[in-house]
Design a protein around this motif. Structure first.
Motif, PDB file in Angstrom:
ATOM      1  N   SER A  20       0.831  -1.212   0.000  1.00 33.62           N
ATOM      2  CA  SER A  20       0.000   0.000   0.000  1.00 33.62           C
ATOM      3  C   SER A  20       0.860   1.255   0.000  1.00 33.62           C
ATOM      4  CB  SER A  20      -0.960  -0.001   1.195  1.00 33.62           C
ATOM      5  OG  SER A  20      -0.266   0.228   2.401  1.00 33.62           O
ATOM      6  N   GLN A  21       2.133   1.099   0.345  1.00 32.89           N
ATOM      7  CA  GLN A  21       3.053   2.230   0.351  1.00 32.89           C
ATOM      8  C   GLN A  21       3.867   2.325  -0.936  1.00 32.89           C
ATOM      9  OE1 GLN A  21       2.805   4.535   3.025  1.00 32.89           O
ATOM     10  NE2 GLN A  21       1.007   3.209   2.887  1.00 32.89           N
ATOM     11  N   GLY A  22       3.607   1.429  -1.879  1.00 29.19           N
ATOM     12  CA  GLY A  22       4.270   1.498  -3.175  1.00 29.19           C
ATOM     13  C   GLY A  22       4.863   0.170  -3.586  1.00 29.19           C
ATOM     14  N   GLU A  23       5.408   0.159  -4.771  1.00 28.58           N
ATOM     15  CA  GLU A  23       5.992  -1.042  -5.359  1.00 28.58           C
ATOM     16  C   GLU A  23       7.137  -1.567  -4.493  1.00 28.58           C
ATOM     17  OE1 GLU A  23       6.989  -1.892  -9.859  1.00 28.58           O
ATOM     18  OE2 GLU A  23       8.600  -0.729  -8.921  1.00 28.58           O
ATOM     19  N   ARG A  24       7.201  -2.890  -4.358  1.00 30.36           N
ATOM     20  CA  ARG A  24       8.262  -3.540  -3.572  1.00 30.36           C
ATOM     21  C   ARG A  24       8.757  -4.771  -4.312  1.00 30.36           C
ATOM     22  NH1 ARG A  24       8.097  -2.304   2.199  1.00 30.36           N
ATOM     23  NH2 ARG A  24       7.178  -0.243   2.275  1.00 30.36           N
ATOM     24  N   ASN A  25      10.039  -5.074  -4.134  1.00 35.04           N
ATOM     25  CA  ASN A  25      10.534  -6.329  -4.688  1.00 35.04           C
ATOM     26  C   ASN A  25      10.340  -7.435  -3.653  1.00 35.04           C
ATOM     27  OD1 ASN A  25      12.978  -6.762  -3.081  1.00 35.04           O
ATOM     28  ND2 ASN A  25      13.854  -5.060  -4.217  1.00 35.04           N
ATOM     29  N   VAL A  26      10.476  -8.667  -4.096  1.00 36.94           N
ATOM     30  CA  VAL A  26      10.201  -9.817  -3.234  1.00 36.94           C
ATOM     31  C   VAL A  26      11.119  -9.831  -2.014  1.00 36.94           C
ATOM     32  CG1 VAL A  26      10.126 -12.334  -3.106  1.00 36.94           C
ATOM     33  CG2 VAL A  26       9.262 -11.177  -5.128  1.00 36.94           C
ATOM     34  N   THR A  27      12.392  -9.551  -2.216  1.00 38.11           N
ATOM     35  CA  THR A  27      13.342  -9.536  -1.091  1.00 38.11           C
ATOM     36  C   THR A  27      12.914  -8.526  -0.040  1.00 38.11           C
ATOM     37  OG1 THR A  27      15.132 -10.180  -2.573  1.00 38.11           O
ATOM     38  CG2 THR A  27      15.769  -9.228  -0.463  1.00 38.11           C
ATOM     39  N   ASP A  28      12.506  -7.349  -0.484  1.00 38.22           N
ATOM     40  CA  ASP A  28      12.050  -6.311   0.440  1.00 38.22           C
ATOM     41  C   ASP A  28      10.789  -6.754   1.178  1.00 38.22           C
ATOM     42  OD1 ASP A  28      12.041  -3.754   1.689  1.00 38.22           O
ATOM     43  OD2 ASP A  28      10.585  -3.040   0.214  1.00 38.22           O
ATOM     44  N   LEU A  29       9.871  -7.400   0.464  1.00 37.55           N
ATOM     45  CA  LEU A  29       8.646  -7.886   1.110  1.00 37.55           C
ATOM     46  C   LEU A  29       8.959  -8.925   2.181  1.00 37.55           C
ATOM     47  CD1 LEU A  29       6.229  -8.166  -1.943  1.00 37.55           C
ATOM     48  CD2 LEU A  29       6.017  -6.583  -0.003  1.00 37.55           C
ATOM     49  N   ILE A  30       9.901  -9.818   1.895  1.00 41.51           N
ATOM     50  CA  ILE A  30      10.285 -10.842   2.868  1.00 41.51           C
ATOM     51  C   ILE A  30      10.893 -10.186   4.102  1.00 41.51           C
ATOM     52  CG2 ILE A  30      11.908 -12.735   3.286  1.00 41.51           C
ATOM     53  CD1 ILE A  30      11.397 -13.543   0.302  1.00 41.51           C
ATOM     54  N   GLU A  31      11.788  -9.227   3.890  1.00 47.50           N
ATOM     55  CA  GLU A  31      12.426  -8.532   5.019  1.00 47.50           C
ATOM     56  C   GLU A  31      11.425  -7.715   5.820  1.00 47.50           C
ATOM     57  OE1 GLU A  31      15.603  -6.262   3.279  1.00 47.50           O
ATOM     58  OE2 GLU A  31      16.789  -8.051   2.829  1.00 47.50           O
ATOM     59  N   THR A  32      10.509  -7.056   5.131  1.00 46.29           N
ATOM     60  CA  THR A  32       9.522  -6.196   5.793  1.00 46.29           C
ATOM     61  C   THR A  32       8.513  -6.990   6.605  1.00 46.29           C
ATOM     62  OG1 THR A  32       9.728  -4.542   4.041  1.00 46.29           O
ATOM     63  CG2 THR A  32       7.743  -4.436   5.392  1.00 46.29           C
ATOM     64  N   THR A  33       8.067  -8.123   6.058  1.00 46.05           N
ATOM     65  CA  THR A  33       6.983  -8.875   6.688  1.00 46.05           C
ATOM     66  C   THR A  33       7.454 -10.026   7.570  1.00 46.05           C
ATOM     67  OG1 THR A  33       6.772 -10.397   4.825  1.00 46.05           O
ATOM     68  CG2 THR A  33       5.429  -8.372   4.755  1.00 46.05           C
ATOM     69  N   GLY A  34       8.663 -10.549   7.306  1.00 42.61           N
ATOM     70  CA  GLY A  34       9.142 -11.714   8.043  1.00 42.61           C
ATOM     71  C   GLY A  34       8.539 -13.017   7.555  1.00 42.61           C
ATOM     72  N   ILE A  35       7.853 -12.988   6.434  1.00 46.69           N
ATOM     73  CA  ILE A  35       7.246 -14.191   5.865  1.00 46.69           C
ATOM     74  C   ILE A  35       8.332 -14.964   5.113  1.00 46.69           C
ATOM     75  CG2 ILE A  35       5.517 -15.047   4.222  1.00 46.69           C
ATOM     76  CD1 ILE A  35       3.931 -12.433   4.820  1.00 46.69           C
ATOM     77  N   ALA A  36       8.369 -16.274   5.301  1.00 47.65           N
ATOM     78  CA  ALA A  36       9.348 -17.125   4.622  1.00 47.65           C
ATOM     79  C   ALA A  36       9.165 -17.059   3.110  1.00 47.65           C
ATOM     80  CB  ALA A  36       9.212 -18.566   5.098  1.00 47.65           C
ATOM     81  N   GLN A  37      10.259 -17.254   2.391  1.00 47.83           N
ATOM     82  CA  GLN A  37      10.226 -17.139   0.936  1.00 47.83           C
ATOM     83  C   GLN A  37       9.214 -18.083   0.288  1.00 47.83           C
ATOM     84  OE1 GLN A  37      13.998 -17.487  -1.027  1.00 47.83           O
ATOM     85  NE2 GLN A  37      13.122 -17.176  -3.042  1.00 47.83           N
ATOM     86  N   SER A  38       9.144 -19.329   0.754  1.00 51.42           N
ATOM     87  CA  SER A  38       8.201 -20.280   0.155  1.00 51.42           C
ATOM     88  C   SER A  38       6.754 -19.835   0.360  1.00 51.42           C
ATOM     89  CB  SER A  38       8.409 -21.685   0.722  1.00 51.42           C
ATOM     90  OG  SER A  38       8.242 -21.685   2.120  1.00 51.42           O
ATOM     91  N   SER A  39       6.449 -19.354   1.553  1.00 52.93           N
ATOM     92  CA  SER A  39       5.093 -18.851   1.817  1.00 52.93           C
ATOM     93  C   SER A  39       4.828 -17.579   1.033  1.00 52.93           C
ATOM     94  CB  SER A  39       4.905 -18.577   3.311  1.00 52.93           C
ATOM     95  OG  SER A  39       4.957 -19.773   4.042  1.00 52.93           O
ATOM     96  N   MET A  40       5.844 -16.714   0.969  1.00 47.75           N
ATOM     97  CA  MET A  40       5.691 -15.464   0.226  1.00 47.75           C
ATOM     98  C   MET A  40       5.314 -15.751  -1.217  1.00 47.75           C
ATOM     99  SD  MET A  40       5.797 -12.112   0.207  1.00 47.75           S
ATOM    100  CE  MET A  40       6.619 -11.668   1.737  1.00 47.75           C
ATOM    101  N   SER A  41       6.001 -16.694  -1.832  1.00 45.43           N
ATOM    102  CA  SER A  41       5.723 -17.041  -3.224  1.00 45.43           C
ATOM    103  C   SER A  41       4.288 -17.512  -3.408  1.00 45.43           C
ATOM    104  CB  SER A  41       6.677 -18.132  -3.707  1.00 45.43           C
ATOM    105  OG  SER A  41       7.994 -17.655  -3.705  1.00 45.43           O
ATOM    106  N   GLN A  42       3.812 -18.339  -2.479  1.00 44.71           N
ATOM    107  CA  GLN A  42       2.428 -18.836  -2.557  1.00 44.71           C
ATOM    108  C   GLN A  42       1.427 -17.704  -2.408  1.00 44.71           C
ATOM    109  OE1 GLN A  42       2.204 -21.876   0.442  1.00 44.71           O
ATOM    110  NE2 GLN A  42       3.390 -23.335  -0.769  1.00 44.71           N
ATOM    111  N   HIS A  43       1.659 -16.826  -1.439  1.00 47.57           N
ATOM    112  CA  HIS A  43       0.726 -15.710  -1.225  1.00 47.57           C
ATOM    113  C   HIS A  43       0.714 -14.751  -2.408  1.00 47.57           C
ATOM    114  CE1 HIS A  43      -0.463 -16.866   2.751  1.00 47.57           C
ATOM    115  NE2 HIS A  43       0.779 -16.814   3.212  1.00 47.57           N
ATOM    116  N   LEU A  44       1.899 -14.431  -2.926  1.00 46.37           N
ATOM    117  CA  LEU A  44       1.957 -13.527  -4.074  1.00 46.37           C
ATOM    118  C   LEU A  44       1.302 -14.147  -5.302  1.00 46.37           C
ATOM    119  CD1 LEU A  44       5.524 -12.046  -3.594  1.00 46.37           C
ATOM    120  CD2 LEU A  44       3.352 -10.816  -3.368  1.00 46.37           C
ATOM    121  N   ALA A  45       1.466 -15.452  -5.480  1.00 44.02           N
ATOM    122  CA  ALA A  45       0.817 -16.135  -6.602  1.00 44.02           C
ATOM    123  C   ALA A  45      -0.703 -16.040  -6.485  1.00 44.02           C
ATOM    124  CB  ALA A  45       1.262 -17.587  -6.667  1.00 44.02           C
ATOM    125  N   LYS A  46      -1.227 -16.260  -5.279  1.00 47.85           N
ATOM    126  CA  LYS A  46      -2.677 -16.170  -5.079  1.00 47.85           C
ATOM    127  C   LYS A  46      -3.170 -14.748  -5.330  1.00 47.85           C
ATOM    128  CE  LYS A  46      -6.514 -17.138  -1.994  1.00 47.85           C
ATOM    129  NZ  LYS A  46      -7.382 -17.495  -3.107  1.00 47.85           N
TER     130      LYS A  46
END
Length: 101
Positions: free
Chosen positions: A34-60
């Motif tokens: 909501s604060q602007g475009e982010r890359n996956v690495t930044d999203l993982i660092e910001t949220t603390g979500i594991a990469q495998s889960s992040m990929s699933q959530h972003l895909a959905k």
């Protein structure tokens, strides 16, 4: 005939849209976006979500049309794509994401 007459045929789509948002991890991702475009690495660092889960959530979220992605060399960037998602996340950001001073 009022405005509510337009809702019945759209109720399923609205419910599906809200289901896409109704997950704590996806809300964390959307709060960051909501604060602007982010890359996956930044999203993982910001949220603390594991990469495998992040990929699933972003895909959905992408399948639902809530986010869109673009590739810049080796990095994938995500942005809120759905106008309703931008509007909902603006409200949610003010009430739940924003740091209070």
């Amino acid at each position: 005939m009022g405005l509510i007459d337009e809702m019945p045929p759209k109720a399923d789509a609205a419910a599906d849209f809200l289901k896409g948002l109704s997950n704590p991890d996806r809300l964390l991702i959307l709060c960051a976006l909501s604060q602007g475009e982010r890359n996956v690495t930044d999203l993982i660092e910001t949220t603390g979500i594991a990469q495998s889960s992040m990929s699933q959530h972003l895909a959905k979220l992408k399948t639902e049309g809530i986010v869109a992605s673009r590739r810049d060399h080796r990095k994938l960037y995500y942005v809120l794509a759905h106008p309703a998602a931008r509007a909902v996340m603006k409200v949610l950001y003010e009430h739940f994401c924003k740091k209070r001073g």
